[in-house]
Write a protein that holds these residues in place. Structure first.
Motif, PDB file in Angstrom:
ATOM      1  N   GLY A 223       0.780  -1.219   0.000  1.00 22.52           N
ATOM      2  CA  GLY A 223       0.000   0.000   0.000  1.00 22.52           C
ATOM      3  C   GLY A 223       0.814   1.273   0.000  1.00 22.52           C
ATOM      4  O   GLY A 223       1.913   1.346   0.531  1.00 22.52           O
ATOM      5  N   LYS A 225      -0.133   4.116   1.429  1.00 22.39           N
ATOM      6  CA  LYS A 225      -0.260   4.889   2.662  1.00 22.39           C
ATOM      7  C   LYS A 225       0.985   4.745   3.540  1.00 22.39           C
ATOM      8  O   LYS A 225       1.437   5.715   4.149  1.00 22.39           O
ATOM      9  CB  LYS A 225      -1.502   4.452   3.438  1.00 22.39           C
ATOM     10  CG  LYS A 225      -2.825   4.878   2.804  1.00 22.39           C
ATOM     11  CD  LYS A 225      -3.998   4.454   3.674  1.00 22.39           C
ATOM     12  CE  LYS A 225      -5.314   4.884   3.078  1.00 22.39           C
ATOM     13  NZ  LYS A 225      -6.471   4.444   3.906  1.00 22.39           N
ATOM     14  N   ALA A 703       0.885   0.371   9.358  1.00 25.45           N
ATOM     15  CA  ALA A 703       0.005  -0.020   8.254  1.00 25.45           C
ATOM     16  C   ALA A 703      -1.408  -0.285   8.754  1.00 25.45           C
ATOM     17  O   ALA A 703      -2.394   0.143   8.139  1.00 25.45           O
ATOM     18  CB  ALA A 703       0.569  -1.249   7.556  1.00 25.45           C
ATOM     19  N   GLN A 704      -1.535  -0.973   9.889  1.00 21.25           N
ATOM     20  CA  GLN A 704      -2.855  -1.241  10.459  1.00 21.25           C
ATOM     21  C   GLN A 704      -3.546   0.054  10.869  1.00 21.25           C
ATOM     22  O   GLN A 704      -4.747   0.240  10.640  1.00 21.25           O
ATOM     23  CB  GLN A 704      -2.729  -2.171  11.663  1.00 21.25           C
ATOM     24  CG  GLN A 704      -2.318  -3.594  11.308  1.00 21.25           C
ATOM     25  CD  GLN A 704      -2.186  -4.472  12.542  1.00 21.25           C
ATOM     26  OE1 GLN A 704      -2.479  -4.057  13.659  1.00 21.25           O
ATOM     27  NE2 GLN A 704      -1.720  -5.693  12.343  1.00 21.25           N
ATOM     28  N   ASP A 707      -4.816   2.002   7.868  1.00 21.83           N
ATOM     29  CA  ASP A 707      -5.917   1.344   7.175  1.00 21.83           C
ATOM     30  C   ASP A 707      -7.244   1.493   7.898  1.00 21.83           C
ATOM     31  O   ASP A 707      -8.304   1.224   7.322  1.00 21.83           O
ATOM     32  CB  ASP A 707      -5.609  -0.155   6.994  1.00 21.83           C
ATOM     33  CG  ASP A 707      -4.582  -0.389   5.896  1.00 21.83           C
ATOM     34  OD1 ASP A 707      -4.384   0.518   5.070  1.00 21.83           O
ATOM     35  OD2 ASP A 707      -3.963  -1.476   5.893  1.00 21.83           O
ATOM     36  N   ARG A 708      -7.182   1.910   9.181  1.00 25.10           N
ATOM     37  CA  ARG A 708      -8.433   2.086   9.912  1.00 25.10           C
ATOM     38  C   ARG A 708      -9.194   3.284   9.355  1.00 25.10           C
ATOM     39  O   ARG A 708      -8.582   4.323   9.058  1.00 25.10           O
ATOM     40  CB  ARG A 708      -8.158   2.295  11.409  1.00 25.10           C
ATOM     41  CG  ARG A 708      -7.746   1.029  12.128  1.00 25.10           C
ATOM     42  CD  ARG A 708      -7.887   1.178  13.633  1.00 25.10           C
ATOM     43  NE  ARG A 708      -6.929   2.129  14.176  1.00 25.10           N
ATOM     44  CZ  ARG A 708      -5.742   1.801  14.673  1.00 25.10           C
ATOM     45  NH1 ARG A 708      -5.363   0.542  14.690  1.00 25.10           N
ATOM     46  NH2 ARG A 708      -4.945   2.716  15.169  1.00 25.10           N
TER      47      ARG A 708
END
Length: 709
Positions: A223, A225, A703-704, A707-708
């Motif tokens: 990703g 981001k 990353a987590q 992604d929220r």
């Protein structure tokens, strides 16, 4: 034929078994002697069993496991293990044409001033990924030719500002001369920063188009981001190290600012300011910091901005963490005061500790009263005009009505000068302005009102289960943990005498129940004159001057002082001797009360007596049932009649008295200093580690988070 030099090729893997297998397979096809290849895989804490699988599939590859998911750290580990004269970095989603390494080695062999060399990096579909890297406006960087069709436009060898590290080869001398890759960058932009240092050291970066590699773009880091996060974060770090005068201007051109990701912006700038302090001369720091402070104060609160430098002083090891311990009753001798003074004595070597009091007191007084070494502590007196004007020795917060100005705001303002503010005696109206705050609660004495500030504390610590229950009941708060007070009052053994001892402050409200205890003893004398022959009641405790309650007690004894003595404001040694001689200990706090705050919230004096083999008879309320096991290590009573009955049993039965004295001494060991010290030091060590350490972002966790929704 001249032997080709050994080349170490380092691949970093994180949950990328499929990509890493393909990469290693491409290395097996290199037109380069296998004996001169040193293949290294650094695993970044994968959870997909990559390590075991790779070891089985590629037994000749040396595999090391990194201690953190940090790409830059992994490369440094690989460099430290590398055997080669030339050292290459490969993304695990890259594959090499068979002559890639041979071509680059030949160029490095003939161009001694070149520190790093890379070729044309292509996507799987043949478009260009990178033909070197170049700087854009506002200190952003990009791959040269990114996304373009390869039509030969980058087929000329040339020097470049930097190289893409998806597939790159360095001269060992360059890596050693320039120094380790900056691990604070974690991943992304570390190649730009290293290229800048190479340039400063006079090393050239060379782009050689004949060396072809293929790259599955972002195959190893899922990703865009995550890429955007680290590139924006690390841009600030790069500027702090190499272009410090541009740091302030870079805020408004940051994607964090544009996208209103102010938390990410602040975290990044905090690390960048540390870089500024670490790498720039004082005159540069003196120029940049005020500008930066003013700029940040527009985005964040002034208090948040003002906390940056003090914390960084701790992070950099320039000073110890500072702790302020505020106790509005510090000028009184008491269990709560001893409790927090003991904490100070345990922490004074690791922290810079200042006591804050409202009335005249000296550190030497605390040392004398509690037998503690507090030589590493300071003390600051902050008078409160509201109470001084009224001649009040007791700082009673309950008299401050909701429509009144809060006199404790002065303490709040002082609290912001420390890293940790400890409210040691549950004064609920002091708002903490320090980065970290701890509220020690012996009992929630008041109810919530307009000045209530306990919700603002970072941690709440209760001194007993009784207090825990009432914290939830009265304030709807749960403590961080419960910490029984430490008691170390064991003295040299002397023969026990016929003494019933009661130790407690002669408080103005009479909560220690000295009058009731006098009446109970007189009742015993009247009911059992023969058995009470030679027995004495001694009431010991501290008192403020002109204490009306003490005056009442003294007047009561003037009427009949048979076998009853008062010991007011006696020294610690005198108290220890009384404990040593006494056979029975009385504690009446809570007797006849319905208000829980007038109960004994723990009962340090009871434990002190038990450590000296006094059999305790304590009121069955507050924290006392947590100390005394009824019938095993003492007795618990609910009425004066029960107090007299249990006392008569012990006086008339020496065997039972000796049994309970032994049980009390054994039970008291649960409340000694050792468990208290362990818990206090562990707690504050955790606080120190969190405050004094800049935790590098973990790519998986970032990353987590990103992604929220």
């Amino acid at each position: 034929m001249t032997t080709l030099p050994i080349c170490s090729l380092i691949i970093v893997n994180y949950n990328g078994l499929r990509h890493t297998k393909d990469c290693l397979k491409s290395l097996q096809k290199l037109a380069y002697p296998e004996s001169q290849l040193d293949l290294i895989v650094i695993d970044n804490c994968s959870q997909d069993d990559s390590v075991n699988a790779l070891r089985e599939l590629f037994p000749k590859v040396r595999i090391f496991v990194n201690s953190a998911n940090n790409f830059a750290k992994a490369l440094n580990l690989g460099i430290s293990e590398a055997k080669g004269q030339y050292i290459g970095f490969l993304n695990n989603d890259a594959t090499l044409d068979s002559h890639w390494l041979e071509i680059l080695v030949k160029r490095l062999e003939t161009h001694k001033q070149v520190g790093g060399n890379s070729g044309k990096l292509l996507f799987k579909d043949g478009r260009i990924n990178s033909a070197g890297i170049q700087q854009l406006p506002n200190f952003y960087w990009q791959d040269v030719g990114f996304g373009e069709k390869d039509a030969g436009q980058y087929d000329i060898e040339r020097e470049v500002e930097g190289l893409c590290w998806a597939a790159v080869l360095f001269r060992r001398e360059c890596l050693e001369d320039v120094g380790p890759i900056d691990e604070d960058f974690v991943m992304y932009f570390e190649d730009v920063e290293f290229a800048k240092r190479c340039q400063k050291r006079g090393w050239k970066m060379l782009y050689t188009p004949a060396a072809i590699a293929h790259h599955e773009y972002r195959g190893s880091s899922k990703g865009s981001k995550l890429t955007e996060y680290f590139c924006n974060r690390n841009r600030f770090l790069y500027l702090a190290k190499h272009e410090p005068l541009q740091l302030v201007k870079a805020i408004h051109t940051s994607d964090f600012f544009t996208n209103k990701q102010y938390d990410l912006l602040f975290e990044s700038l905090f690390v960048a300011i540390k870089k500024l302090l670490d790498y720039q001369p004082p005159e540069i720091v003196a120029t940049v910091l005020p500008q930066l402070s003013e700029k940040l104060a527009v985005i964040y609160s002034r208090m948040k901005v003002d906390r940056i430098l003090p914390r960084l002083q701790v992070v950099r090891g320039d000073r110890k963490m500072s702790i302020a311990i505020y106790d509005h009753g510090l000028h009184f001798i008491g269990g709560g005061q001893k409790y927090v003074a003991t904490i100070a004595s345990l922490l004074q070597n690791e922290f810079d500790i200042t006591f804050i009091a409202n009335k005249p007191i000296a550190v030497s007084d605390l040392e004398s009263w509690y037998g503690l070494n507090l030589s590493g502590c300071k003390l600051k007196i902050i008078p409160l005009a509201f109470y001084d004007k009224r001649g009040m020795q007791c700082i009673d917060s309950s008299i401050i009505a909701e429509d009144m100005q809060n006199p404790f705001d002065e303490i709040a303002r002082e609290s912001k000068n420390y890293d940790i503010f400890i409210n040691a005696n549950q004064l609920e109206k002091v708002k903490p302005l320090s980065p970290i705050s701890v509220f020690f609660c012996h009992f929630p004495n008041t109810f919530r009102n307009r000045h209530f500030a306990v919700d603002d504390y970072t941690f709440i610590i209760a001194n007993s289960q009784f207090t825990v229950k009432w914290l939830e009941k009265r304030w709807n708060l749960q403590p961080t943990f419960m910490l029984y007070p430490p008691v170390e009052m064991a003295t040299a053994k002397v023969p026990k005498e016929k003494i019933i001892l009661a130790v407690g402050q002669f408080e103005a409200g009479g909560t220690k129940k000295q009058i009731e205890l006098i009446e109970a003893f007189r009742s015993l004398l009247a009911d059992y004159p023969d058995q009470l022959q030679g027995w004495r009641l001694i009431l010991a405790g501290s008192s403020i001057p002109k204490n009306p309650y003490l005056k009442t007690v003294e007047n009561l004894l003037k009427q009949d002082s048979r076998a009853i003595k008062l010991k007011v404001n006696c020294s610690l040694d005198e108290v220890k001797l009384l404990y040593a001689k006494a056979s029975i200990f009385w504690h009446g706090c809570g007797l006849g009360e319905v208000n829980p705050q007038r109960f004994e919230h723990f009962g340090m004096a009871t434990v002190e007596a038990m450590q000296n083999s006094c059999a305790p008879i304590a009121f069955c309320g507050g924290g006392q049932p947590e100390i005394v096991e009824h019938g095993r290590s003492g007795f618990l009573f609910n009425t004066v009649e029960e107090l007299c009955r249990y006392s008569h049993q012990l006086i008339g039965n020496p065997g039972l008295l000796a049994e309970l004295q032994a049980g009390a001494q054994q039970r008291s060991q649960n409340f000694r200093l050792a468990p208290f010290e362990h818990k206090v030091k562990s707690f504050f060590e955790i606080i120190h580690q969190e405050y004094a350490t800049i935790r590098l972002p973990n790519p998986g966790e970032i990353a987590q988070m990103l992604d929220r929704p």
